[in-house]
Design a protein around this motif. Structure first.
Motif, PDB file in Angstrom:
ATOM      1  N   PRO A   1       0.791  -1.221   0.000  1.00  0.00           N
ATOM      2  CA  PRO A   1       0.000   0.000   0.000  1.00  0.00           C
ATOM      3  C   PRO A   1       0.828   1.279   0.000  1.00  0.00           C
ATOM      4  CG  PRO A   1       0.196  -0.779   2.221  1.00  0.00           C
ATOM      5  CD  PRO A   1       0.987  -1.739   1.350  1.00  0.00           C
ATOM      6  N   SER A   2       2.129   1.188  -0.179  1.00  0.00           N
ATOM      7  CA  SER A   2       2.973   2.374  -0.084  1.00  0.00           C
ATOM      8  C   SER A   2       2.593   3.410  -1.145  1.00  0.00           C
ATOM      9  CB  SER A   2       4.445   1.985  -0.243  1.00  0.00           C
ATOM     10  OG  SER A   2       4.860   1.148   0.812  1.00  0.00           O
ATOM     11  N   ARG A   3       2.420   4.659  -0.676  1.00  0.00           N
ATOM     12  CA  ARG A   3       2.106   5.742  -1.612  1.00  0.00           C
ATOM     13  C   ARG A   3       2.351   7.072  -0.911  1.00  0.00           C
ATOM     14  NH1 ARG A   3      -3.041   4.827   0.553  1.00  0.00           N
ATOM     15  NH2 ARG A   3      -4.141   6.749   1.101  1.00  0.00           N
ATOM     16  N   ALA A   4       2.429   8.112  -1.708  1.00  0.00           N
ATOM     17  CA  ALA A   4       2.564   9.473  -1.184  1.00  0.00           C
ATOM     18  C   ALA A   4       1.748  10.391  -2.074  1.00  0.00           C
ATOM     19  CB  ALA A   4       4.030   9.903  -1.165  1.00  0.00           C
ATOM     20  N   ASP A   5       0.738  11.033  -1.496  1.00  0.00           N
ATOM     21  CA  ASP A   5      -0.127  11.940  -2.235  1.00  0.00           C
ATOM     22  C   ASP A   5      -0.013  13.337  -1.639  1.00  0.00           C
ATOM     23  OD1 ASP A   5      -1.177   9.860  -3.859  1.00  0.00           O
ATOM     24  OD2 ASP A   5      -2.529   9.299  -2.235  1.00  0.00           O
ATOM     25  N   TYR A   6       0.263  14.315  -2.501  1.00  0.00           N
ATOM     26  CA  TYR A   6       0.384  15.688  -2.035  1.00  0.00           C
ATOM     27  C   TYR A   6      -0.385  16.617  -2.971  1.00  0.00           C
ATOM     28  CZ  TYR A   6       2.372  20.149  -0.582  1.00  0.00           C
ATOM     29  OH  TYR A   6       2.524  21.430  -0.138  1.00  0.00           O
TER      30      TYR A   6
ATOM     31  N   GLU B   1       0.088   4.903   8.110  1.00  0.00           N
ATOM     32  CA  GLU B   1      -0.556   5.946   7.306  1.00  0.00           C
ATOM     33  C   GLU B   1      -0.684   7.228   8.127  1.00  0.00           C
ATOM     34  OE1 GLU B   1      -4.761   6.902   4.956  1.00  0.00           O
ATOM     35  OE2 GLU B   1      -4.479   4.999   5.997  1.00  0.00           O
ATOM     36  N   VAL B   2      -0.282   8.345   7.527  1.00  0.00           N
ATOM     37  CA  VAL B   2      -0.379   9.654   8.179  1.00  0.00           C
ATOM     38  C   VAL B   2      -0.840  10.683   7.147  1.00  0.00           C
ATOM     39  CG1 VAL B   2       0.847  11.489   9.400  1.00  0.00           C
ATOM     40  CG2 VAL B   2       1.484   9.108   9.799  1.00  0.00           C
TER      41      VAL B   2
ATOM     42  N   ARG C   1       0.610  10.165   3.394  1.00  0.00           N
ATOM     43  CA  ARG C   1       1.662   9.178   3.118  1.00  0.00           C
ATOM     44  C   ARG C   1       1.315   7.840   3.750  1.00  0.00           C
ATOM     45  NH1 ARG C   1       7.340  12.200   2.616  1.00  0.00           N
ATOM     46  NH2 ARG C   1       6.581  14.292   2.134  1.00  0.00           N
ATOM     47  N   THR C   2       1.545   6.788   2.979  1.00  0.00           N
ATOM     48  CA  THR C   2       1.365   5.425   3.451  1.00  0.00           C
ATOM     49  C   THR C   2       2.605   4.630   3.070  1.00  0.00           C
ATOM     50  OG1 THR C   2      -1.028   5.560   3.084  1.00  0.00           O
ATOM     51  CG2 THR C   2      -0.094   3.365   3.353  1.00  0.00           C
ATOM     52  N   ARG C   3       3.126   3.863   4.008  1.00  0.00           N
ATOM     53  CA  ARG C   3       4.340   3.067   3.726  1.00  0.00           C
ATOM     54  C   ARG C   3       4.163   1.653   4.222  1.00  0.00           C
ATOM     55  NH1 ARG C   3      10.409   5.026   4.603  1.00  0.00           N
ATOM     56  NH2 ARG C   3       9.821   5.985   2.621  1.00  0.00           N
ATOM     57  N   GLY C   4       4.407   0.700   3.310  1.00  0.00           N
ATOM     58  CA  GLY C   4       4.347  -0.705   3.654  1.00  0.00           C
ATOM     59  C   GLY C   4       5.565  -1.138   4.450  1.00  0.00           C
ATOM     60  N   ALA C   5       5.420  -2.231   5.205  1.00  0.00           N
ATOM     61  CA  ALA C   5       6.495  -2.763   6.044  1.00  0.00           C
ATOM     62  C   ALA C   5       6.977  -1.711   7.039  1.00  0.00           C
ATOM     63  CB  ALA C   5       7.652  -3.273   5.189  1.00  0.00           C
TER      64      ALA C   5
ATOM     65  N   ASN D   1       8.051   8.454  11.457  1.00  0.00           N
ATOM     66  CA  ASN D   1       8.935   8.781  10.346  1.00  0.00           C
ATOM     67  C   ASN D   1       8.181   9.514   9.241  1.00  0.00           C
ATOM     68  OD1 ASN D   1      11.113   7.492  11.625  1.00  0.00           O
ATOM     69  ND2 ASN D   1      10.561   5.514  10.753  1.00  0.00           N
ATOM     70  N   LEU D   2       6.979   9.036   8.923  1.00  0.00           N
ATOM     71  CA  LEU D   2       6.162   9.683   7.905  1.00  0.00           C
ATOM     72  C   LEU D   2       5.757  11.084   8.354  1.00  0.00           C
ATOM     73  CD1 LEU D   2       3.814   6.704   6.905  1.00  0.00           C
ATOM     74  CD2 LEU D   2       5.949   7.403   5.826  1.00  0.00           C
ATOM     75  N   TYR D   3       5.363  11.189   9.612  1.00  0.00           N
ATOM     76  CA  TYR D   3       4.928  12.467  10.176  1.00  0.00           C
ATOM     77  C   TYR D   3       6.050  13.503  10.097  1.00  0.00           C
ATOM     78  CZ  TYR D   3       2.932  15.637  13.737  1.00  0.00           C
ATOM     79  OH  TYR D   3       2.433  16.711  14.423  1.00  0.00           O
ATOM     80  N   GLY D   4       7.253  13.089  10.446  1.00  0.00           N
ATOM     81  CA  GLY D   4       8.394  14.001  10.398  1.00  0.00           C
ATOM     82  C   GLY D   4       8.665  14.509   8.996  1.00  0.00           C
ATOM     83  N   ARG D   5       8.535  13.618   7.993  1.00  0.00           N
ATOM     84  CA  ARG D   5       8.777  14.036   6.617  1.00  0.00           C
ATOM     85  C   ARG D   5       7.687  14.991   6.123  1.00  0.00           C
ATOM     86  NH1 ARG D   5      11.246   8.959   6.396  1.00  0.00           N
ATOM     87  NH2 ARG D   5       9.347   7.789   5.956  1.00  0.00           N
TER      88      ARG D   5
END
Length: 241
Positions: free
Chosen positions: A19-24, A177-178, A200-204, A210-214
């Motif tokens: 499910p990894s993805r990044a939408d902005y 997911e964040v 942002r969603t990251r698998g594994a 980490n997502l929140y910080g980015r």
């Protein structure tokens, strides 16, 4: 040929499951001059959309956000004094009392500070879940050593690559997911002048921090870009959390 088909099948199977993805997405009022402002007031991170967030989790999210903002040298920012959700102080009609404007309610402190832009951050998604990777076969490679003796009695050796199938059973993989949105308002008119959503969603991954910080890092980077050349007054005081 069978090996190629099996590899491609496994690849697309895993690609579909991950499910990894990044939408902005972002929007700015093209008629608004973001470089002509006296001060930027950053509102308290709104975590009300996260129903199951713990008090410790709420304060951790806010602490991370304001610690990163406090390191920004230019533009200089005005930060609020965050209060726990539902606290007595947060409900009292003090200098934090809301003053109604057109598109939103601007905090009294933001207006009193002389800020011309008010930014409201909202944490709208924060979760750790998992997805199922179906059983499948993956092809592996290994190096095999071969040796032989020639007619003169000398030994020779070489390595060859051997492929072999490996069965991978059903297994669950965590993902984080964040999503954070940022709404920019003109304090004089109350009009929305810019907004963005970073999801942002990251698998594994089982740690959303980490997502929140980015997400916060990108917000700061884009804010600096939008406010290039901005002159701001000295902060009224950055209150630690």
């Amino acid at each position: 040929m069978k090996k190629i088909i099996a590899i491609l099948t496994a690849f697309f199977l895993l690609l579909a499951a991950a499910p990894s993805r990044a939408d902005y997405t972002e929007w700015k009022d093209s008629t608004y001059d973001f470089t002509k402002n006296a001060a930027i007031y950053i509102g308290e991170m709104d975590t009300s959309a996260i129903a199951d967030i713990s008090p410790a989790g709420e304060w951790k999210r806010k602490e991370t956000f304001y610690q990163k903002l406090s390191k920004v040298k230019s533009p200089r920012l005005l930060l609020p004094s965050p209060k726990p959700r539902g606290s007595l102080e947060s409900t009292e009609k003090t200098e934090d009392a809301i003053i109604e404007n057109r598109d939103t309610a601007i905090p009294g402190k933001a207006l009193a500070s002389g800020a011309t832009i008010y930014i409201q951050p909202r944490l709208t998604a924060w979760q750790v879940d998992s997805y199922l990777v179906p059983a499948h076969t993956e092809w592996r490679e290994t190096e095999v050593r071969d040796a032989w003796r020639d007619k003169d009695g000398n030994w020779h050796e070489y390595y060859r690559t051997v492929t072999y199938p490996e069965y991978v059973p059903n297994h669950w993989v965590p993902y984080a997911e964040v999503t954070v949105t940022f709404e920019w308002y003109d304090t004089k008119t109350g009009n929305l002048i810019a907004s963005s959503e970073d999801s942002r969603t990251r698998g594994a991954e089982s740690n959303p921090e980490n997502l929140y910080g980015r997400i916060i890092d990108r917000f700061i980077k884009n804010m600096k870009k939008a406010l290039t050349g901005l002159r701001v007054q000295a902060p009224l005081g950055v209150v630690g959390i």
